[in-house]
Design a protein around this motif. Structure first.
Motif, mmCIF file in Angstrom:
data_model
loop_
_atom_site.group_PDB
_atom_site.id
_atom_site.type_symbol
_atom_site.label_atom_id
_atom_site.label_comp_id
_atom_site.label_asym_id
_atom_site.label_seq_id
_atom_site.Cartn_x
_atom_site.Cartn_y
_atom_site.Cartn_z
ATOM 1 N N THR A 79 56.053 47.020 38.420
ATOM 2 C CA THR A 79 55.104 46.537 37.426
ATOM 3 C C THR A 79 53.900 45.853 38.070
ATOM 4 O O THR A 79 54.043 45.024 38.967
ATOM 5 N N VAL A 80 52.709 46.208 37.580
ATOM 6 C CA VAL A 80 51.464 45.552 37.985
ATOM 7 C C VAL A 80 50.706 45.189 36.713
ATOM 8 O O VAL A 80 50.533 46.029 35.816
ATOM 9 N N GLN A 128 46.161 39.428 31.666
ATOM 10 C CA GLN A 128 47.552 39.378 31.209
ATOM 11 C C GLN A 128 48.368 38.362 31.995
ATOM 12 O O GLN A 128 49.241 37.682 31.439
ATOM 13 N N PHE A 129 48.089 38.255 33.287
ATOM 14 C CA PHE A 129 48.796 37.268 34.113
ATOM 15 C C PHE A 129 48.539 35.854 33.585
ATOM 16 O O PHE A 129 49.461 35.034 33.478
ATOM 17 N N HIS A 130 47.290 35.566 33.237
ATOM 18 C CA HIS A 130 46.950 34.253 32.679
ATOM 19 C C HIS A 130 47.664 33.993 31.363
ATOM 20 O O HIS A 130 48.183 32.890 31.138
ATOM 21 N N GLU A 131 47.692 34.987 30.487
ATOM 22 C CA GLU A 131 48.355 34.813 29.191
ATOM 23 C C GLU A 131 49.849 34.554 29.373
ATOM 24 O O GLU A 131 50.428 33.713 28.681
ATOM 25 N N GLU A 181 46.949 42.759 39.532
ATOM 26 C CA GLU A 181 46.006 43.829 39.833
ATOM 27 C C GLU A 181 44.675 43.240 40.298
ATOM 28 O O GLU A 181 44.057 42.444 39.594
ATOM 29 N N GLY A 182 44.255 43.620 41.511
ATOM 30 C CA GLY A 182 42.916 43.256 41.956
ATOM 31 C C GLY A 182 42.749 41.828 42.434
ATOM 32 O O GLY A 182 41.634 41.382 42.683
ATOM 33 N N THR A 183 43.848 41.054 42.544
ATOM 34 C CA THR A 183 43.737 39.687 43.041
ATOM 35 C C THR A 183 44.888 39.406 43.991
ATOM 36 O O THR A 183 45.925 40.059 43.947
ATOM 37 N N VAL A 184 44.684 38.421 44.851
ATOM 38 C CA VAL A 184 45.786 37.911 45.653
ATOM 39 C C VAL A 184 46.640 37.058 44.732
ATOM 40 O O VAL A 184 46.125 36.224 43.987
ATOM 41 N N TYR A 231 57.094 48.522 31.097
ATOM 42 C CA TYR A 231 55.862 48.881 31.805
ATOM 43 C C TYR A 231 55.649 50.392 31.840
ATOM 44 O O TYR A 231 54.583 50.878 31.492
ATOM 45 N N PHE A 232 56.672 51.152 32.273
ATOM 46 C CA PHE A 232 56.518 52.607 32.324
ATOM 47 C C PHE A 232 57.884 53.287 32.324
ATOM 48 O O PHE A 232 58.936 52.656 32.322
#
Length: 452
Positions: free
Chosen positions: A275-276, A281-284, A306-309, A370-371
């Protein structure tokens, strides 16, 4: 034949496939087998590194290349599936040829039907292991019928809204057929072809799976003895309880943290190995957990955002605000976590291993698939077994903090869900004890493997 049969065990190269076949390997050791466990070179290094010298010296670990470079991602399932099918057959054949006097049985993941053709060509008896829900395998066996009945087209694309294998079997949304639950077309096509080939390859064979009769009773009644459950395959159900096969080092200090929490108080949050989620969404999710006011243990796997450390993804001052109440780790000893008396519920991606682990420990779910087969598993959790609630994205595809807070409170206040969860836990444990359905199935399977 040797008095000690020797099994070559070969999982599909993904975390959720390695773990249950490693557990099956321990069951075989207990019953007098020798075991060689075959990973890809890439995963072999990860497993050995994560074990930190604590592995079993009874299981011999071996590896062959997967065809991808060391810097290439293994999270692209379409690319991975194509590569292993193209590259791994020859190294596998060479390994068997070099040690042909050692291997008497070949146990492999059904997601690699090409591997069975090699073993059969080399006159080694094969055993097929299906790592997901038995109901999903039943769907694979009916792909041709789904096409004939106009539910899907010949490429697996949707034409109807639902399908039902038989009366008494829960209808499945066509949107939740696993090959339609991927985020890119290459993966969707590769997974559909694998499902179709699985159905063709194993249509006339007995397939063992990580489930138990009471969990998917309508499926086993329809497909007995073709689909034979031998689960739950969990390390915590063995006497030594040593879990081996993880791709990441487990932060066992979280168990000490759980020891200091009240019974049935902690929200456990984990989304598996693939899952990514994006930054929003991470903040929520982070703020939703914080605003529940409850203690939580959250697995934030490397590469989860996604797109961040990952360390930079948290809301401003989040860690300081939840200090002592929220505990974040990069990877957890999940089976031991879910067994812990402080766990109240499980926010999960609904991978089959996580599903089985939660069921076996009587933990209610908040499902967040997720998938792939995770949407199918969510249907089981929420609609069939009724041991959890689903989290639903809004029109922008985001699960909001307000819903997380509300669903946690609803779940933990639902005594019927808790009661059903505990009932399934009892059935799971009974199935693997002497005289239980999975115990007897495993013994009969092993007896058959010892035969000529």
């Amino acid at each position: 034949m040797s008095s000690s049969p020797h099994a070559l065990v070969f999982p599909y190269p993904a975390q959720g496939h390695v773990i249950p076949l490693m557990e099956l390997s321990f069951r075989l050791l207990d019953r007098g087998f020798k075991v060689t466990f075959l990973n890809t070179d890439y995963n072999h290094e990860r497993v050995v590194s994560a074990m930190k010298g604590k592995g079993s010296n009874q299981i011999r670990m071996a590896s062959i290349p997967d065809g991808l470079g060391p810097e290439e991602t293994r999270s692209d399932l379409g690319r991975l599936t194509e590569s292993i099918a193209a590259v791994m057959p020859k190294p596998l054949e060479n390994l068997i040829m070099e040690e042909k006097n050692k291997f008497t049985r070949f146990i492999a993941d059904t997601n690699m039907p090409w591997a069975f053709a090699i073993a059969k060509k080399m006159a080694i008896r094969t055993v097929a292991f299906f790592p997901s829900a038995a109901g999903l395998l039943a769907l694979f066996f009916n792909i041709t019928k789904l096409i004939e009945n106009g539910i899907i087209d010949e490429n697996g694309l949707l034409k109807e809204e639902t399908c039902q294998l038989s009366l008494g079997v829960n209808p499945v949304s066509s949107l939740h057929l696993p090959w339609n639950c991927f985020h890119d077309e290459l993966a969707r096509k590769a997974v559909f072809q694998t499902c179709f080939k699985t159905a063709e390859e194993f249509a006339e064979e007995i397939v063992i799976c990580n489930s138990f009769e009471e969990l998917e009773k309508p499926i086993f009644e329809l497909y007995s003895p073709r689909i034979k459950p031998i689960g739950p395959l969990l390390a915590t159900l063995r006497s030594d309880a040593a879990s081996i096969g993880s791709f990441w080092s487990q932060e066992r200090a979280c168990i000490t943290w759980l020891d200091n929490q009240l019974p049935k108080s902690v929200i456990y949050v984990a989304f598996g190995s693939f899952t990514v989620i994006n930054h929003k969404q991470f903040h929520e999710l982070a703020l939703g957990l914080e605003l529940t006011g409850r203690p939580f243990l959250w697995v934030v796997r490397p590469g989860f955002t996604e797109g961040t450390v990952d360390e930079d993804a948290y809301p401003l001052n989040f860690k300081e605000r939840v200090l002592g109440r929220g505990h974040m780790v990069s990877w957890a000893p999940q089976q031991h976590v879910l067994q812990h008396p402080s766990i109240a519920c499980f926010i999960s991606h609904c991978g089959w291993n996580s599903t089985i682990e939660g069921v076996t420990n009587g933990v209610p779910f908040l499902s967040w698939p997720y998938f792939g087969d995770q949407f199918f598993d969510q249907d089981y959790i929420c609609d069939v077994w009724k041991i959890g609630l689903g989290l639903v994205p809004d029109e922008n595809g985001v699960i909001r903090r307000e819903q997380i807070i509300a669903k946690v409170e609803e779940l933990l206040g639902d005594e019927d869900i808790k009661s059903r969860s505990l009932a399934l836990k009892g059935m799971a444990h009974k199935s693997v004890k002497e005289g239980g359905s999975s115990f007897e199935n495993l013994n009969s399977f092993v007896d058959a493997m010892r035969g000529d």
